[in-house]
Motif scaffolding. Structure first.
Motif, PDB file in Angstrom:
ATOM      1  N   LEU A 139       0.820  -1.204   0.000  1.00 44.99           N
ATOM      2  CA  LEU A 139       0.000   0.000   0.000  1.00 44.99           C
ATOM      3  C   LEU A 139       0.859   1.261   0.000  1.00 44.99           C
ATOM      4  O   LEU A 139       0.474   2.273  -0.584  1.00 44.99           O
ATOM      5  N   ILE A 140       2.015   1.200   0.651  1.00 47.28           N
ATOM      6  CA  ILE A 140       2.886   2.375   0.651  1.00 47.28           C
ATOM      7  C   ILE A 140       3.369   2.671  -0.762  1.00 47.28           C
ATOM      8  O   ILE A 140       3.353   3.815  -1.222  1.00 47.28           O
ATOM      9  N   GLU A 141       3.786   1.641  -1.469  1.00 49.13           N
ATOM     10  CA  GLU A 141       4.218   1.822  -2.865  1.00 49.13           C
ATOM     11  C   GLU A 141       3.093   2.352  -3.745  1.00 49.13           C
ATOM     12  O   GLU A 141       3.318   3.199  -4.619  1.00 49.13           O
ATOM     13  N   SER A 142       1.883   1.848  -3.534  1.00 51.14           N
ATOM     14  CA  SER A 142       0.768   2.257  -4.383  1.00 51.14           C
ATOM     15  C   SER A 142       0.392   3.715  -4.163  1.00 51.14           C
ATOM     16  O   SER A 142      -0.311   4.308  -4.986  1.00 51.14           O
ATOM     17  N   ALA A 143       0.864   4.325  -3.065  1.00 53.83           N
ATOM     18  CA  ALA A 143       0.589   5.737  -2.805  1.00 53.83           C
ATOM     19  C   ALA A 143       1.681   6.641  -3.368  1.00 53.83           C
ATOM     20  O   ALA A 143       1.700   7.838  -3.080  1.00 53.83           O
ATOM     21  N   GLU A 144       2.581   6.104  -4.191  1.00 55.45           N
ATOM     22  CA  GLU A 144       3.684   6.870  -4.769  1.00 55.45           C
ATOM     23  C   GLU A 144       3.185   8.151  -5.432  1.00 55.45           C
ATOM     24  O   GLU A 144       2.270   8.137  -6.256  1.00 55.45           O
ATOM     25  N   GLY A 145       3.758   9.281  -5.022  1.00 57.29           N
ATOM     26  CA  GLY A 145       3.377  10.573  -5.574  1.00 57.29           C
ATOM     27  C   GLY A 145       2.152  11.177  -4.935  1.00 57.29           C
ATOM     28  O   GLY A 145       1.739  12.283  -5.304  1.00 57.29           O
TER      29      GLY A 145
END
Length: 462
Positions: free
Chosen positions: A239-245
């Motif tokens: 989930l942290i990666e999917s919130a990139e940007g």
């Protein structure tokens, strides 16, 4: 010339528009040929009253029903040929949506009187709710407010202060910690921070730390590599990666297990993560917004939350006020949710009674905005009158009248006394009594049945 506009909507042959215009020469009519044109006309020039004109048997009743629900705040008068009343579906539409109805050929004097009466009643309500656009209309200029706007609706000092604080913290990149009671709208405030920030075009990823199983939090937040554990058939972004940007919203951060708190602290410090089963870290550009309904400082003192993580998160703090501290906003919030869920309301419902609004302001709201939403939505479905009552909201229990009797009993007794007095003054003439009470004859008959009052004998009727 009456300058207040009347939307004149023709469904079927459009020659009826000319007929209506000739009969109503003293009125300002806004002609519309079909529902799409009517929506556009109402966006450009809202009208409190509408005239529905049919030249044959009505058709497309589903589309018309949806249109009238969207524009529930208007008072509609239908004009059609008498045989249409034989159609059950049309009788239902008239009963549920129309203020009055007339039949062809037009009686100009009677129709003008009905329009004037409708405009008078509409003026007591004020303008259309929600601004120029039709509330709830997908084509409206404004439509319903967005969810973040809902949490920030109002003009109380507490909510004005919160809006100002959101504007200040949104432009920064530091973590935000939101505190508020359950149901006060913490996630909606987090969305407002995201939407007001330079990251608004990026994703907003919410994570409920209290609802996620402890055994899955590590892999869900940070992701995993293929073969990291049994069942990991392919790699997965966390989930942290999917919130990139964009923004990562960690709701109920106080429920995060201690071992995960250490990993989260490392991510906040270094802006890197390591997937489960991976041998190297990767950089991520994510802003963290956290929220909790418990005071994290007290959790730190109890040893339930890491002190270093608390100070890393508590850079920019926002406190969401409970609804009991913003009573001046309750009426605006209730009206907003009435518009937002207009499609769910009982068809004849037009808003809240004055007593219902008073009870809304006086309630303590232990469940905050979430409780208000639930009460309003339930009342919109269950209400039987044209206005939501305090009883519909479930807020009348325990309230008493001036003689100590329950408020509902006192109101019912006063209503019965008014009916008895009107019938006595009118010499049992139902028409005269109904006019004195300001209701229709049919409504008066329903009130008689409700209170167990026998109707006058036919000999006394006009």
């Amino acid at each position: 010339m009456n300058a207040t506009p009347i939307l004149c909507l023709a469904l079927g042959q459009h020659g009826v528009l000319d007929t209506a215009a000739a009969a109503l020469s003293g009125w300002t009519l806004c002609p519309a040929k079909g529902l799409a044109e009517a929506r556009r006309a109402l966006r450009m020039r809202p009208a409190p009253v509408g005239l529905l004109l049919f030249d044959d048997h009505p058709h497309g009743e589903d589309a018309l029903d949806a249109f009238l629900r969207e524009h529930w705040y208007m008072l509609w008068i239908a004009v059609f040929h008498p045989p249409a009343l034989l159609l059950p579906v049309w009788r239902r539409l008239v009963q549920e949506h129309c203020w009055d109805f007339h039949t062809w050929p037009l009686d100009a004097a009677r129709l003008s009187y009905a329009l004037g009466h409708a405009q008078g009643m509409a003026s007591l309500r004020g303008g259309p709710p929600g601004g120029a656009g039709a509330p709830g209309s997908p084509e409206g200029a404004e439509g319903p407010l967005s969810a973040p706007d809902a949490a920030l609706t109002g003009h109380s000092a507490a909510i004005v202060r919160l809006r100002n604080q959101i504007g200040k913290v949104a432009g920064a990149s530091a973590p935000v910690l939101i505190w508020g009671e359950s149901g006060s709208g913490k996630e909606l405030v987090a969305k407002a921070v995201h939407l007001c920030s330079p990251r608004a075009a990026g994703p907003f990823v919410p994570v409920n730390c209290g609802a996620m199983p402890a055994s899955l939090i590590q892999s869900e937040l940070f992701g995993y590599e293929r073969g990291a554990f049994t069942g990991a058939a392919r790699e997965k972004r966390g989930l942290i990666e999917s919130a990139e940007g964009g923004s990562l919203f960690l709701d109920e951060i106080g429920d995060l297990p201690m071992e995960l708190q250490a990993n989260l602290l490392r991510f906040l410090q270094e802006k890197t993560i390591c997937r489960v089963g991976a041998t190297r870290s990767m950089e991520v550009d994510v802003r963290v917004i956290a929220a909790s309904h418990v005071q994290l400082q007290q959790a730190v003192q109890r040893g339930a939350f890491r002190e270093d993580l608390y100070y890393r998160l508590n850079v920019l703090a926002l406190d969401v006020p409970p609804l009991r501290e913003r009573r001046d906003d309750v009426a605006a919030l209730a009206e907003h949710f009435f518009r937002l869920y207009a499609a769910e309301r009982a068809p004849r419902l037009r808003g809240f009674s004055a007593r219902a609004m008073q009870m809304l302001r006086e309630h303590d709201w232990p469940g905050n905005v979430r409780e208000l939403i639930n009460r309003v939505r339930r009342a919109m479905v269950m209400a039987e009158g044209r206005l939501i009552s305090a009883q519909d909201l479930g807020l009348a229990d325990g309230v008493t009248g001036p003689d100590g009797a329950p408020l509902g009993d006192a109101r019912s007794r006063a209503e019965r006394d008014a009916i008895d007095a009107s019938l006595l003054r009118a010499g049992s003439n139902m028409t005269v009594a109904a006019r004195a009470l300001g209701v229709s004859r049919m409504t008066l008959y329903r009130l008689l049945a409700k209170h167990g009052i026998p109707p006058p004998s036919r000999a006394s009727q006009p």
